[in-house]
Write a protein that holds these residues in place. Structure first.
Motif, PDB file in Angstrom:
ATOM      1  N   LEU A 187       0.103   2.464  -1.481  1.00  0.00           N
ATOM      2  CA  LEU A 187      -0.848   3.306  -2.209  1.00  0.00           C
ATOM      3  C   LEU A 187      -2.261   2.732  -2.332  1.00  0.00           C
ATOM      4  N   PRO A 188      -2.448   1.402  -2.480  1.00  0.00           N
ATOM      5  CA  PRO A 188      -3.831   0.896  -2.531  1.00  0.00           C
ATOM      6  C   PRO A 188      -4.655   1.242  -1.298  1.00  0.00           C
ATOM      7  N   ALA A 189      -3.990   1.577  -0.190  1.00  0.00           N
ATOM      8  CA  ALA A 189      -4.724   1.959   1.015  1.00  0.00           C
ATOM      9  C   ALA A 189      -5.562   3.208   0.782  1.00  0.00           C
ATOM     10  N   ILE A 463      -8.049  -5.604   2.020  1.00  0.00           N
ATOM     11  CA  ILE A 463      -6.932  -4.911   2.671  1.00  0.00           C
ATOM     12  C   ILE A 463      -5.770  -5.869   2.890  1.00  0.00           C
ATOM     13  N   VAL A 464      -6.091  -7.095   3.284  1.00  0.00           N
ATOM     14  CA  VAL A 464      -5.054  -8.077   3.593  1.00  0.00           C
ATOM     15  C   VAL A 464      -4.220  -8.406   2.351  1.00  0.00           C
ATOM     16  N   GLY A 465      -4.852  -8.494   1.205  1.00  0.00           N
ATOM     17  CA  GLY A 465      -4.136  -8.862  -0.010  1.00  0.00           C
ATOM     18  C   GLY A 465      -3.588  -7.696  -0.808  1.00  0.00           C
ATOM     19  N   PHE A 466      -4.245  -6.543  -0.725  1.00  0.00           N
ATOM     20  CA  PHE A 466      -3.867  -5.415  -1.573  1.00  0.00           C
ATOM     21  C   PHE A 466      -2.852  -4.481  -0.917  1.00  0.00           C
ATOM     22  N   VAL A 467      -3.027  -4.195   0.362  1.00  0.00           N
ATOM     23  CA  VAL A 467      -2.155  -3.235   1.048  1.00  0.00           C
ATOM     24  C   VAL A 467      -1.015  -4.001   1.707  1.00  0.00           C
TER      25      VAL A 467
END
Length: 535
Positions: A187-189, A463-467
């Motif tokens: 969802l963070p994406a 993106i690397v850490g959140f998704v």
């Protein structure tokens, strides 16, 4: 426990734990403080101290950094204390159940984050119409969502007993719980894609790529990428300055930005007063009330900004646009995030005064700041400051010293109040001085460009850490085991999260209702993918 005592205790516990997201982030629900408090209420302070101190040590390194939702220490500490006391003062009983309770609480909090997605979309239409009262009410509905989750979980556990908790954790369908976990990582994406849409991705995508590559291949944190981005911007600005006069137009001399025959920029022109800053500070205590997996604290940021925006923009159309900007994706540590609030107030004020500050400049600056400030907040305030006092207090609690919770809570409450206020105050003052030096249209253009570059690189790293999305399926071909995720990682690590964000960006660009499609896709991917063994 009997019905009425269980109801009363569960209401108290629900209100106590609510502070973790709903109001203030005061740390009063941490095991080291809440355990002894529950022990005092139930008449067994020594057991409360032992269980609270032990569970605090168990969960000390388990912190909700960034957008993660780890097993919940607060519910684990409180319910474990209740079980330990109601079982006859046996700390071992509560301590043994601390981990399964924390895991169950993690799933319930993930549910609340997903329910809050409904709230933010309900608020969107009121943001567009300028109905700020409805926006405020919907945001505060997050208090109800979190309270009900905490209350119901506490009541069922206390009323039905420890066996109920153990059996419930063991009996939950793995496909559903694991599928929701996967969806929560996807969802963070949606929020990342919204940021790309706001910040002119087509024009600045190379910097997005640099941030992504730096995080993937060099293993750099968001803070490190932010520092590199700022250094890169400074180098670009220096290289672009070819004329001798341009070489001297840094921020050192205010007169450089005044045109011939005009006075230097006036940094004293204001619309906002201390009253608006205080209102923003007070409302910032509720910034995580409607936290969710799509836009995190966007609605809380908007809620904190509303009093100032109403004063800045008496024109309804301007006010609606400003609320829309404030309701964009936002995620930052609740203390250092107030600096972003302060700087944004300054930019909005100068825009309202007629200065050449664009909406893009405000959005880009906000995005560029939240990454590094979040890293500082997580590492300094959460992982260092809180942990130091938690460790000292836990050691005292295990010795049975009743001063332990005081040792923990006093410095944390003081830090909460003082840092939040100072970040708003000095963020606003710094932002005002910065804008006052930007009368040159070229400087404004350069500022917007610089903020966008930093923002793009930060999003690429985030993106690397959140998704979080990876393929778990393996195939055996000719006696050799094939792991598709390993193959993808050998090509480009974190390729799936990257493709997901870019895919959502494409959907958002093509359709006004694309956000809803992205959310549905996220849940379908998570649950269905887990069901077929893909993830």
């Amino acid at each position: 426990m009997e019905l009425l005592p269980a109801l009363g205790l569960s209401v108290f516990i629900g209100l106590l734990i609510l502070e973790n997201y709903g109001y203030g982030y005061w740390m009063i629900s941490r095991p080291i403080f809440a355990g002894p408090l529950i022990g005092l209420i139930l008449g067994d302070l020594p057991t409360g101290l032992v269980v609270g101190g032990t569970v605090e040590l168990m969960y000390m390194g388990v912190l909700p950094i960034g957008g993660s939702v780890p097993p919940n220490a607060q519910i684990a500490g409180i319910i474990s204390t209740v079980f330990a006391i109601t079982s006859g003062g046996n700390p071992e009983v509560g301590i043994a159940l601390a981990l399964p309770i924390g895991v169950l609480a993690q799933l319930l909090i993930m549910l609340a984050w997903n329910v809050n997605i409904i709230l933010i979309h309900a608020a969107d239409k009121h943001v567009q119409s300028g109905n700020y009262r409805a926006v405020e009410r919907i945001h505060l509905c997050g208090l109800v969502v979190f309270f009900l989750i905490f209350f119901l979980a506490s009541f069922l556990a206390i009323y039905l007993g420890s066996d109920f908790v153990s059996n419930l954790v063991a009996g939950m369908p793995a496909v559903l719980t694991d599928g929701l976990t996967v969806a929560s990582g996807i969802l963070p994406a949606v929020g990342m894609a919204m940021l790309l849409k706001m910040m002119d991705f087509k024009g600045y995508w190379p910097f997005f790529a640099i941030g992504f590559v730096a995080a993937v291949y060099m293993g750099l944190s968001v803070l490190a990428v932010s520092i590199i981005a700022v250094a890169l911007v400074c180098a670009m600005q220096k290289m672009a300055s070819s004329a001798p006069s341009a070489l001297d137009d840094g921020f050192d001399d205010e007169d450089d930005f005044a045109t011939e025959g005009e006075p230097a920029p006036d940094a004293t022109q204001h619309i906002l007063s201390k009253a608006e800053l205080v209102k923003t500070f007070v409302r910032s205590l509720f910034i995580m009330t409607s936290i969710n997996y799509e836009r995190y604290c966007s609605l809380g940021f908007c809620y904190a900004m509303i009093p100032a925006l109403r004063k800045l923009y008496p024109n309804p159309e301007d006010f609606k646009e400003a609320m829309g900007r404030a309701n964009e994706f936002f995620n930052c540590h609740p203390y250092t995030g107030n600096a972003v609030l302060g700087v944004t107030l300054a930019l909005e004020e100068q825009k309202a005064l007629g200065k050449d500050i664009t909406a893009e400049a405000i959005s880009s600056t906000k995005t560029a700041l939240m990454g590094p400030l979040s890293s500082i907040g997580d590492s300094v305030f959460k992982a260092t400051f809180m942990t130091i006092f938690a460790a000292i207090a836990a050691s005292l609690a295990l010795e049975g010293n009743p001063i332990a919770p005081i040792v923990f809570i006093v410095p944390n409450v003081a830090l909460n109040v003082i840092s939040r206020w100072l970040f708003v105050k000095y963020g606003y003052e710094w932002g005002t001085k910065l804008v006052a030096r930007m009368q040159s249209s070229d400087l404004i253009r350069r500022f917007v460009e610089a903020a966008t570059i930093v923002g793009m690189m930060v999003v690429g790293a985030m993106i690397v850490g959140f998704v979080k999305l990876s393929i778990a399926a393996t195939w055996t071909i000719g006696g050799a085991e094939i792991n598709l995720q390993t193959i993808l990682d050998s090509l480009v690590p974190s390729l799936l999260p990257l493709l997901l964000v870019l895919g959502y960006y494409g959907i958002l660009r093509k359709s006004e209702k694309g956000m809803y499609a992205c959310i549905i896709i996220s849940f379908v991917l998570g649950i269905a993918g887990k069901a077929i063994g893909l993830f």
